[in-house]
Design a protein around this motif. Structure first.
Motif, PDB file in Angstrom:
ATOM      1  N   LEU A  10       0.849  -1.193   0.000  1.00  6.75           N
ATOM      2  CA  LEU A  10       0.000   0.000   0.000  1.00  6.75           C
ATOM      3  C   LEU A  10       0.884   1.242   0.000  1.00  6.75           C
ATOM      4  CD1 LEU A  10      -2.774   1.384   0.354  1.00  6.75           C
ATOM      5  CD2 LEU A  10      -2.464   1.135   2.839  1.00  6.75           C
ATOM      6  N   VAL A  11       0.585   2.139  -0.916  1.00  7.47           N
ATOM      7  CA  VAL A  11       1.369   3.376  -1.014  1.00  7.47           C
ATOM      8  C   VAL A  11       0.414   4.524  -1.282  1.00  7.47           C
ATOM      9  CG1 VAL A  11       1.817   3.026  -3.492  1.00  7.47           C
ATOM     10  CG2 VAL A  11       3.360   4.460  -2.137  1.00  7.47           C
ATOM     11  N   PRO A  13      -0.853   8.099  -2.948  1.00  5.83           N
ATOM     12  CA  PRO A  13      -0.666   8.750  -4.254  1.00  5.83           C
ATOM     13  C   PRO A  13       0.556   9.654  -4.242  1.00  5.83           C
ATOM     14  CG  PRO A  13      -2.974   8.795  -3.642  1.00  5.83           C
ATOM     15  CD  PRO A  13      -2.236   8.261  -2.440  1.00  5.83           C
ATOM     16  N   GLY A  14       1.323   9.582  -5.317  1.00  2.00           N
ATOM     17  CA  GLY A  14       2.566  10.341  -5.407  1.00  2.00           C
ATOM     18  C   GLY A  14       3.780   9.602  -4.892  1.00  2.00           C
ATOM     19  N   GLY A  15       3.548   8.467  -4.246  1.00  4.39           N
ATOM     20  CA  GLY A  15       4.647   7.707  -3.683  1.00  4.39           C
ATOM     21  C   GLY A  15       5.338   6.813  -4.699  1.00  4.39           C
ATOM     22  N   SER A  16       6.327   6.074  -4.211  1.00  6.29           N
ATOM     23  CA  SER A  16       7.139   5.194  -5.059  1.00  6.29           C
ATOM     24  C   SER A  16       7.231   3.801  -4.457  1.00  6.29           C
ATOM     25  CB  SER A  16       8.555   5.762  -5.214  1.00  6.29           C
ATOM     26  OG  SER A  16       8.548   7.018  -5.846  1.00  6.29           O
ATOM     27  N   LEU A  17       7.435   2.848  -5.327  1.00  2.00           N
ATOM     28  CA  LEU A  17       7.715   1.467  -4.929  1.00  2.00           C
ATOM     29  C   LEU A  17       8.707   0.889  -5.925  1.00  2.00           C
ATOM     30  CD1 LEU A  17       4.235  -0.179  -4.096  1.00  2.00           C
ATOM     31  CD2 LEU A  17       6.080   0.297  -2.474  1.00  2.00           C
ATOM     32  N   ARG A  18       9.474  -0.072  -5.467  1.00  2.00           N
ATOM     33  CA  ARG A  18      10.317  -0.833  -6.379  1.00  2.00           C
ATOM     34  C   ARG A  18       9.953  -2.307  -6.257  1.00  2.00           C
ATOM     35  NH1 ARG A  18      16.845  -1.795  -6.919  1.00  2.00           N
ATOM     36  NH2 ARG A  18      16.502  -3.042  -5.040  1.00  2.00           N
ATOM     37  N   THR A 119       2.401  -9.545  -7.563  1.00  2.00           N
ATOM     38  CA  THR A 119       2.443  -8.825  -6.297  1.00  2.00           C
ATOM     39  C   THR A 119       1.475  -7.645  -6.398  1.00  2.00           C
ATOM     40  OG1 THR A 119       3.915  -7.741  -4.692  1.00  2.00           O
ATOM     41  CG2 THR A 119       4.435  -7.400  -7.008  1.00  2.00           C
ATOM     42  N   LEU A 120       0.682  -7.468  -5.352  1.00  2.69           N
ATOM     43  CA  LEU A 120      -0.381  -6.459  -5.382  1.00  2.69           C
ATOM     44  C   LEU A 120       0.161  -5.094  -4.990  1.00  2.69           C
ATOM     45  CD1 LEU A 120      -3.384  -5.646  -5.562  1.00  2.69           C
ATOM     46  CD2 LEU A 120      -3.614  -6.347  -3.162  1.00  2.69           C
ATOM     47  N   VAL A 121      -0.137  -4.122  -5.822  1.00  2.00           N
ATOM     48  CA  VAL A 121       0.182  -2.735  -5.535  1.00  2.00           C
ATOM     49  C   VAL A 121      -1.137  -1.979  -5.377  1.00  2.00           C
ATOM     50  CG1 VAL A 121       1.193  -0.615  -6.444  1.00  2.00           C
ATOM     51  CG2 VAL A 121       2.372  -2.812  -6.758  1.00  2.00           C
TER      52      VAL A 121
END
Length: 125
Positions: A10-11, A13-18, A119-121
């Motif tokens: 869970l992130v 809005p505007g965030g980042s994930l790798r 993988t769920l984003v």
């Protein structure tokens, strides 16, 4: 051959994930690799890919400034850096690999022989 995707979550809005996709049983330099995503009620769609040599990257025009694919052959791992995430990026993200992928079919999920479980984003405030 196993592809293990990880890094979702869970992130805001505007965030980042790798995201990471670790391959076992096969070296990724033998295959083209790609990331796809599937939102609820939607078909699986291409996000980005790399050809077998690693010399060419394929991107989706609407996402090319937001998502970056890379691979580390020493770690046998493919990555997807996702920035400026929006709620409509919410989906299950899958990594895929295949020895028969060429430029004309790189965006076709049927061209890929090997798939990870995904993988769920979730992008939400």
């Amino acid at each position: 051959v196993q592809l293990q995707a990880s890094g979702g979550g869970l992130v805001q809005p505007g965030g980042s994930l790798r995201l990471s996709c670790a391959a076992s049983g096969r070296t990724i330099s033998r295959d083209a690799v790609a990331w796809f995503r599937q939102a609820p009620g939607m078909e699986r769609s291409f996000v980005a890919g790399i050809n077998r040599s690693g010399g060419k990257i394929y991107a989706t025009d609407s996402m090319k400034d937001q998502f970056t694919i890379s691979r580390d052959t020493a770690r046998n791992t493919v990555y997807l850096q996702m920035d400026s995430l929006r709620p409509d990026d919410t989906a299950v993200y899958y990594c895929a690999a295949g020895p028969s992928v060429i430029s004309s079919n790189v965006r076709n999920p049927n061209a890929y022989a090997y798939w990870g479980l995904g993988t769920l984003v979730t992008v939400s405030s």
